[in-house]
Design an enzyme around this catalytic site. Sequence first.
Site, short mmCIF file in Angstrom:
data_model
loop_
_atom_site.label_atom_id
_atom_site.label_comp_id
_atom_site.label_asym_id
_atom_site.label_seq_id
_atom_site.Cartn_x
_atom_site.Cartn_y
_atom_site.Cartn_z
CB SER A 119 -10.92 8.30 3.03
OG SER A 119 -11.85 8.06 4.06
CG HIS A 140 -8.28 11.06 -0.67
ND1 HIS A 140 -8.99 10.15 -1.40
CD2 HIS A 140 -7.89 10.40 0.45
CE1 HIS A 140 -9.02 9.00 -0.76
NE2 HIS A 140 -8.36 9.12 0.37
CG ASN A 190 -11.72 5.50 -0.64
OD1 ASN A 190 -11.05 4.48 -0.76
ND2 ASN A 190 -11.31 6.54 0.09
N1 3HC Z 1 6.19 4.13 3.93
C1 3HC Z 1 7.18 4.55 3.10
N2 3HC Z 1 7.68 3.79 2.10
C2 3HC Z 1 7.17 2.55 1.94
C3 3HC Z 1 6.16 2.05 2.79
C4 3HC Z 1 5.66 2.89 3.81
N3 3HC Z 1 4.68 2.49 4.64
N4 3HC Z 1 5.86 0.79 2.38
C5 3HC Z 1 6.66 0.52 1.34
N5 3HC Z 1 7.44 1.59 1.07
C6 3HC Z 1 8.42 1.70 0.00
C7 3HC Z 1 9.57 0.75 0.17
O1 3HC Z 1 10.58 1.33 0.99
C8 3HC Z 1 10.03 0.57 -1.27
O2 3HC Z 1 10.81 1.70 -1.65
P1 3HC Z 1 11.96 1.60 -2.78
O3 3HC Z 1 11.27 1.27 -4.07
O4 3HC Z 1 12.56 2.95 -2.75
O5 3HC Z 1 12.89 0.52 -2.34
C9 3HC Z 1 8.73 0.63 -2.06
O6 3HC Z 1 7.78 1.32 -1.23
C10 3HC Z 1 8.23 -0.75 -2.40
O7 3HC Z 1 8.08 -1.45 -1.15
P2 3HC Z 1 8.41 -2.99 -0.93
O8 3HC Z 1 9.41 -3.44 -1.96
O9 3HC Z 1 8.73 -3.21 0.50
O10 3HC Z 1 7.04 -3.71 -1.10
P3 3HC Z 1 6.08 -3.75 -2.32
O11 3HC Z 1 6.80 -3.72 -3.62
O12 3HC Z 1 5.20 -4.86 -1.99
O13 3HC Z 1 5.27 -2.37 -2.21
C11 3HC Z 1 3.41 -1.12 -1.54
C12 3HC Z 1 4.57 -1.99 -1.08
C13 3HC Z 1 3.94 0.15 -2.18
C14 3HC Z 1 2.61 -0.76 -0.29
C15 3HC Z 1 2.56 -1.93 -2.59
O14 3HC Z 1 2.21 -3.18 -2.06
C16 3HC Z 1 1.32 -1.22 -3.04
O15 3HC Z 1 1.35 -0.34 -3.89
N6 3HC Z 1 0.15 -1.60 -2.44
C17 3HC Z 1 -1.11 -0.99 -2.74
C18 3HC Z 1 -1.23 0.30 -1.97
C19 3HC Z 1 -2.52 0.99 -2.23
O16 3HC Z 1 -3.37 0.55 -2.99
N7 3HC Z 1 -2.69 2.13 -1.58
C20 3HC Z 1 -3.91 2.89 -1.66
C21 3HC Z 1 -4.79 2.48 -0.52
S1 3HC Z 1 -6.33 3.32 -0.59
C22 3HC Z 1 -6.03 4.76 0.18
O17 3HC Z 1 -4.98 5.06 0.68
C23 3HC Z 1 -7.20 5.65 0.23
C24 3HC Z 1 -7.79 5.73 1.61
O18 3HC Z 1 -8.74 6.77 1.62
C25 3HC Z 1 -8.43 4.47 2.08
#
Ligand code: 3HC
Length: 286
Positions: A119, A140, A190
């Site tokens: 990351s 990443h 990040n």
């Molecule tokens: N694994 C696989 N699929 C997942 C999942 C997981 N852990 N979590 C959610 N999903 C899927 C669901 O199955 C759903 O799929 P569908 O559209 O086919 O039905 C879809 O994602 C949407 O999920 P939900 O309806 O349950 O919930 P939300 O609409 O609230 O979405 C989320 C969940 C996609 C996690 C959303 O809240 C989001 O985009 N959050 C922000 C995530 C983010 O910013 N990520 C980056 C983090 S930083 C990073 O990774 C960098 C690192 O270096 C720190």
Amino acid sequence: MAIQTVMVIGAGQMGSGIAQVAAASGLNVLLHDIAEVSLHQGITRLTKSLGRSVEKGKLAEEEKTSILGRILPCAQLDRAAQADLVIEAIIESMEHKTTLFKRLDDLCRPHTILATNTSSLPITEIAAVTGRPSQVIGMHFMNPVPVMPLVEIIRGLETSDEVFGQIRDLAERMGKTPVEVNDFPGFVSNRVLMPMINEAIYTVYEGVAAPEAVDKVMKLGMNHPMGPLELADFIGLDTCLSIMEILHDGFGDGKYRPCPLLRKYVKAGRLGRKTGRGFYTYDSSL
Ligand code: 3HC
């Protein structure tokens, strides 16, 4: 040479997600972890994720079976000799990563590309311990890997144009959108995200607002899918702190100073969802 076999090292949340999307794009995947229990959990996690897609009618049962059939869990790192590409997704420790990359450099065939899902650790420094720095690159992925479209592709100082092109094409084949960035602390994702999260923590620390209020402001006011504190819990507060420290050390600029409240929570073991408690409390760890 075309990339056909990928070894993913580390079967945690990121590694198992990467293995899943790689296999879904038709690649043969060797999923390796030093801990047998983690390997087992990783396979369970991605099987469940594919199962959810089947339940939603987004994936046929036969497709799920063939994706799973392309993922081979393997306890031996030596199998890296079969891979055209290795994607490392182990813990964020320079010591662990450089030890692993030295080993991989010995085990892998000359054409094999070594990628890291770090990351924020410097790609150039990881590449420098190998005899093939032009074939070392950052790949990443974002969490959750099956959902997020971005792959930040980080060029180390010596990464060749050819290797960059191969990895960009592969990311597209995996259904992702690659974005090219250079190797500086925190890359782009990040460097922009973590100071926002850190600032959100400062607003709680300074008593400006409660965590729920901060998250509500960013969700309803800025259309973010998760508020910054909810997202910090999702990422892991230890990971957030380690990235802030890398930014702080790397730039020597006080604007990246980790919030004392973040340090306090990490010291207390409140690491977010994975420990059941961070800024919020969770019923069970993920
Ligand atoms: N694994 C696989 N699929 C997942 C999942 C997981 N852990 N979590 C959610 N999903 C899927 C669901 O199955 C759903 O799929 P569908 O559209 O086919 O039905 C879809 O994602 C949407 O999920 P939900 O309806 O349950 O919930 P939300 O609409 O609230 O979405 C989320 C969940 C996609 C996690 C959303 O809240 C989001 O985009 N959050 C922000 C995530 C983010 O910013 N990520 C980056 C983090 S930083 C990073 O990774 C960098 C690192 O270096 C720190």
